[in-house]
Design a protein around this motif. Structure first.
Motif, PDB file in Angstrom:
ATOM      1  N   ILE A   2     -12.500-146.266  38.452  1.00 18.59           N
ATOM      2  CA  ILE A   2     -11.483-145.557  38.209  1.00 18.59           C
ATOM      3  C   ILE A   2     -11.547-144.660  37.274  1.00 18.59           C
ATOM      4  CG2 ILE A   2     -10.058-147.021  37.067  1.00 18.59           C
ATOM      5  CD1 ILE A   2      -7.549-146.074  38.693  1.00 18.59           C
ATOM      6  N   GLY A   3     -11.350-143.321  37.031  1.00 17.58           N
ATOM      7  CA  GLY A   3     -11.118-142.534  35.962  1.00 17.58           C
ATOM      8  C   GLY A   3     -12.520-141.791  35.749  1.00 17.58           C
ATOM      9  N   GLY A   4     -12.272-140.644  34.902  1.00 14.73           N
ATOM     10  CA  GLY A   4     -13.358-140.035  34.663  1.00 14.73           C
ATOM     11  C   GLY A   4     -13.290-139.444  32.928  1.00 14.73           C
ATOM     12  N   ALA A   5     -14.466-139.345  32.455  1.00  9.21           N
ATOM     13  CA  ALA A   5     -14.580-138.976  31.175  1.00  9.21           C
ATOM     14  C   ALA A   5     -14.071-137.435  30.592  1.00  9.21           C
ATOM     15  CB  ALA A   5     -15.868-139.249  30.485  1.00  9.21           C
ATOM     16  N   ALA A   6     -13.432-137.517  29.495  1.00  8.86           N
ATOM     17  CA  ALA A   6     -13.104-136.030  29.077  1.00  8.86           C
ATOM     18  C   ALA A   6     -13.212-136.126  27.672  1.00  8.86           C
ATOM     19  CB  ALA A   6     -11.891-135.458  29.571  1.00  8.86           C
ATOM     20  N   VAL A   7     -13.105-135.031  26.855  1.00  9.93           N
ATOM     21  CA  VAL A   7     -13.023-134.843  25.323  1.00  9.93           C
ATOM     22  C   VAL A   7     -11.625-133.853  25.338  1.00  9.93           C
ATOM     23  CG1 VAL A   7     -13.953-133.950  23.396  1.00  9.93           C
ATOM     24  CG2 VAL A   7     -15.224-135.121  24.658  1.00  9.93           C
ATOM     25  N   VAL A   8     -10.720-134.188  24.794  1.00  9.05           N
ATOM     26  CA  VAL A   8      -9.437-133.600  24.353  1.00  9.05           C
ATOM     27  C   VAL A   8      -9.298-133.697  22.646  1.00  9.05           C
ATOM     28  CG1 VAL A   8      -7.125-132.920  24.997  1.00  9.05           C
ATOM     29  CG2 VAL A   8      -8.876-133.643  26.826  1.00  9.05           C
ATOM     30  N   LEU A  18     -10.973-141.779  28.614  1.00  9.63           N
ATOM     31  CA  LEU A  18     -10.979-142.087  30.124  1.00  9.63           C
ATOM     32  C   LEU A  18      -9.593-141.685  30.802  1.00  9.63           C
ATOM     33  CD1 LEU A  18     -13.105-143.285  32.064  1.00  9.63           C
ATOM     34  CD2 LEU A  18     -11.896-145.531  31.541  1.00  9.63           C
ATOM     35  N   LYS A  19      -9.805-140.763  31.976  1.00  9.64           N
ATOM     36  CA  LYS A  19      -8.731-140.155  32.309  1.00  9.64           C
ATOM     37  C   LYS A  19      -8.623-140.480  33.886  1.00  9.64           C
ATOM     38  CE  LYS A  19      -7.779-136.055  31.463  1.00  9.64           C
ATOM     39  NZ  LYS A  19      -6.619-135.390  30.908  1.00  9.64           N
TER      40      LYS A  19
END
Length: 130
Positions: free
Chosen positions: A79-85, A91-92
């Protein structure tokens, strides 16, 4: 039908709320072994008449971790995908709010996402900052 208020009340009863706004909630979960993990839940605007919840948990500061390794870990995750915010590696996971079973369709992904983010944080930073 589940509302944003239902989700907020569910979280308030079970977790330490750190910050709350009209469409955003940040709280802390105990992950065991003295570790904790912060989580944010955003109530996203309706898309095609359907509201969504975005669940995210920080792994570390983007400039301080191996982002390629984060993508590899996230790619193997259930579950989840990586992002940079805003400079944070996250992990989102996103779920539709309409007809949401708070116990099954919110708590289960939340638990899996937090466990993953904590494991990734442990591997990539050797710390417990988030």
């Amino acid at each position: 039908m589940t509302s944003w208020i239902d989700v907020v009340n569910y979280v308030r009863l079970r977790h330490e709320v750190l910050e709350e706004r009209d469409d955003w909630l940040r709280f802390r979960l105990d992950t065991g072994d003295g570790r904790t993990q912060q989580v944010s839940v955003h109530h996203l605007p309706d898309v095609d008449g359907v509201a969504w919840l975005d669940i995210s948990s920080a792994v570390g500061r983007a400039e301080e971790i191996d982002l390629r390794r984060l993508l590899e870990l996230a790619g193997a995750s259930t579950i989840g995908g990586a992002a940079v915010v805003d400079g944070l590696a996250l992990l989102k996971h996103t779920v539709p709010l309409e007809d949401l079973s708070v116990r099954e369709e919110f708590e289960r992904p939340l638990t899996l996402l937090v466990a993953g983010a904590d494991a990734f944080e442990r591997e990539l930073t050797s710390g417990d900052h988030y």
